[in-house]
Scaffold this active site. Structure first.
Site, PDB file in Angstrom:
ATOM      1  N   ARG A 112       0.833  -1.198   0.000  1.00  0.00           N
ATOM      2  CA  ARG A 112       0.000   0.000   0.000  1.00  0.00           C
ATOM      3  C   ARG A 112       0.872   1.253   0.000  1.00  0.00           C
ATOM      4  O   ARG A 112       2.014   1.233   0.460  1.00  0.00           O
ATOM      5  CB  ARG A 112      -0.942   0.013   1.215  1.00  0.00           C
ATOM      6  CG  ARG A 112      -0.275   0.045   2.571  1.00  0.00           C
ATOM      7  CD  ARG A 112      -0.132   1.451   3.120  1.00  0.00           C
ATOM      8  NE  ARG A 112       0.222   1.482   4.534  1.00  0.00           N
ATOM      9  CZ  ARG A 112       1.102   2.332   5.052  1.00  0.00           C
ATOM     10  NH1 ARG A 112       1.743   3.193   4.296  1.00  0.00           N
ATOM     11  NH2 ARG A 112       1.351   2.324   6.349  1.00  0.00           N
ATOM     12  N   GLU A 211      -6.283   8.375   7.352  1.00  0.00           N
ATOM     13  CA  GLU A 211      -5.163   9.186   7.859  1.00  0.00           C
ATOM     14  C   GLU A 211      -4.585  10.065   6.751  1.00  0.00           C
ATOM     15  O   GLU A 211      -4.347  11.252   6.938  1.00  0.00           O
ATOM     16  CB  GLU A 211      -4.072   8.276   8.434  1.00  0.00           C
ATOM     17  CG  GLU A 211      -2.915   9.067   9.011  1.00  0.00           C
ATOM     18  CD  GLU A 211      -1.855   8.167   9.658  1.00  0.00           C
ATOM     19  OE1 GLU A 211      -0.688   8.579   9.666  1.00  0.00           O
ATOM     20  OE2 GLU A 211      -2.195   7.080  10.143  1.00  0.00           O
ATOM     21  N   CYS A 257       1.850  12.003   8.736  1.00  0.00           N
ATOM     22  CA  CYS A 257       2.770  11.461   9.743  1.00  0.00           C
ATOM     23  C   CYS A 257       4.169  11.364   9.135  1.00  0.00           C
ATOM     24  O   CYS A 257       4.342  10.755   8.075  1.00  0.00           O
ATOM     25  CB  CYS A 257       2.313  10.076  10.199  1.00  0.00           C
ATOM     26  SG  CYS A 257       3.425   9.379  11.453  1.00  0.00           S
ATOM     27  N   ARG A 295       5.611  -7.842  12.670  1.00  0.00           N
ATOM     28  CA  ARG A 295       4.394  -7.492  13.422  1.00  0.00           C
ATOM     29  C   ARG A 295       3.512  -8.732  13.551  1.00  0.00           C
ATOM     30  O   ARG A 295       3.662  -9.680  12.785  1.00  0.00           O
ATOM     31  CB  ARG A 295       3.571  -6.434  12.681  1.00  0.00           C
ATOM     32  CG  ARG A 295       4.232  -5.074  12.535  1.00  0.00           C
ATOM     33  CD  ARG A 295       3.298  -4.143  11.806  1.00  0.00           C
ATOM     34  NE  ARG A 295       3.831  -2.796  11.665  1.00  0.00           N
ATOM     35  CZ  ARG A 295       3.144  -1.763  11.190  1.00  0.00           C
ATOM     36  NH1 ARG A 295       1.903  -1.926  10.816  1.00  0.00           N
ATOM     37  NH2 ARG A 295       3.674  -0.571  11.087  1.00  0.00           N
ATOM     38  N   GLU A 300       0.162  -3.340  13.826  1.00  0.00           N
ATOM     39  CA  GLU A 300       1.064  -2.850  14.863  1.00  0.00           C
ATOM     40  C   GLU A 300       0.583  -3.222  16.262  1.00  0.00           C
ATOM     41  O   GLU A 300      -0.606  -3.216  16.533  1.00  0.00           O
ATOM     42  CB  GLU A 300       1.148  -1.319  14.752  1.00  0.00           C
ATOM     43  CG  GLU A 300       2.519  -0.800  15.043  1.00  0.00           C
ATOM     44  CD  GLU A 300       2.706   0.639  14.578  1.00  0.00           C
ATOM     45  OE1 GLU A 300       3.789   1.149  14.808  1.00  0.00           O
ATOM     46  OE2 GLU A 300       1.768   1.218  14.007  1.00  0.00           O
TER      47      GLU A 300
END
Length: 344
Positions: A112, A211, A257, A295, A300
């Site tokens: 992604r 986001e 971010c 992960r 996460e």
């Protein structure tokens, strides 16, 4: 606004780099969109357990608040103010034959990228009208997709129970942002202006105004990494003809971010490694060598289930997309070889 008081046990990069001097230099500054230092740091001030703690409200945030963002970017990405980022989205440059043609280890592959619209504030600073404009522009771009990318857009606002249940069942539906995103201002006007597009084969997905303004996702069962990457690139190129993306020669693709800057890419596999799971030292030595992250399968901070892990590229800025996917492919080849060795 006064200098925030951080507790001594605060480990975020915000706590580390927002010194009283930096605070004084930046506290009265604003970007052309009116985004302030107070807004940029609110998530990390409210959530002391943040890893980073800062969000950009627009492309200009990275210049206006450079005294804070630059050291954070340098520590996280090992990338300095004078470095420049190069993009390469050419699948022909990727050497990635399927590392698991018999489907013994790799359950699925997913790549992604995050994208934001050029000349538009990012999620933390965007107005409702601007967010709605992003949605309509993106939907117009998605309607142009054809062939295997052809599909349907489902707005979150007014979504029927049937559609909602179907999207939840496929693990496609994104929920209202967590407390970190909430404090960054990313949940405002929820769920207006947000939605999900997926193709008919359910191998391609776009999240709109989560986001980042676009999360473009290509995925399928098994380990054909190159096929997943090629589909993603076709989609990116097609959407970009309708929606110009925010990009900088220094930081690559601009994201809210700072950890996602550069390629804004996460290339991952879900892979079963039950033997390696019992020898985390060896497991970690391999992933470290190839700059990979381990992960649990639910993303996460989650645990592994049945020896299945989510393995993805750690580096995003200062390397190309092809290099990021190559890291992931080569690391997975090494992990499978070790798992087979331990099974003998």
């Amino acid at each position: 606004m006064n200098y925030p008081k951080f507790p001594e046990n605060c480990k975020s990069l915000l706590c580390k780099y927002l010194t009283p001097e930096v605070f004084e230099a930046l506290k009265d500054k604003k970007t052309p969109n009116g985004f302030t230092l107070e807004q940029a740091i609110n998530s990390g001030v409210k959530n002391i357990d943040s890893g980073i703690g800062v969000y950009a409200g627009d492309k200009e945030s990275y210049d206006v608040f450079d005294k804070l963002f630059d050291p954070i970017i340098e520590e996280y990405h090992g990338f300095s103010k004078t470095d420049s980022h190069k993009s390469n989205l050419n699948p022909d440059d990727l050497n990635a034959p399927n590392p698991d043609p018999d489907n013994e280890f790799i359950l699925s592959t997913r790549i992604r990228v995050g994208r934001n619209m050029d000349n538009m504030p990012l999620g933390p600073a965007i107005s409702k009208e601007q967010r709605d404009h992003v949605e309509s522009s993106v939907v117009a771009g998605l309607k142009r997709l054809d062939g295997e990318l052809k599909g349907e857009y489902y707005p979150l606002l007014g979504m029927s129970k049937e559609v909602q249940d179907a999207l939840i069942k496929d693990h496609f539906l994104f929920k209202e942002g967590d407390r970190f995103l909430d404090a960054a201002g990313l949940n405002r006007d929820w769920p207006a202006g947000r939605g999900i597009y997926h193709n008919n084969d359910k191998t391609f997905l776009v999240w709109v105004n989560e986001e980042d303004q676009l999360r473009i996702i290509s995925m399928q069962q098994g380990g054909d990494i190159k096929e997943v990457f090629s589909r993603l690139v076709n989609a990116i190129k097609s959407i970009e003809t309708k929606v110009p993306f925010s990009y900088s020669e220094h930081l690559g693709y601009i994201t809210s971010c700072p950890t996602n800057l550069g390629t804004a890419m996460r290339a991952s596999v879900h892979i079963a490694l039950p033997k390696l799971a019992k020898d985390m030292e060896t497991f970690k030595a391999i992933t470290d060598k190839y700059h990979l992250q381990i992960r649990g399968i639910n993303g996460e901070h989650s645990e592994s289930e049945g020896g299945v892990y989510d393995i993805s590229n750690r580096r995003r800025l200062g390397i190309t997309e092809v290099q990021a996917v190559q890291d992931m492919h080569d690391g997975v080849v090494a992990l499978i070889a070790k798992e087979k060795e331990l099974s003998e």
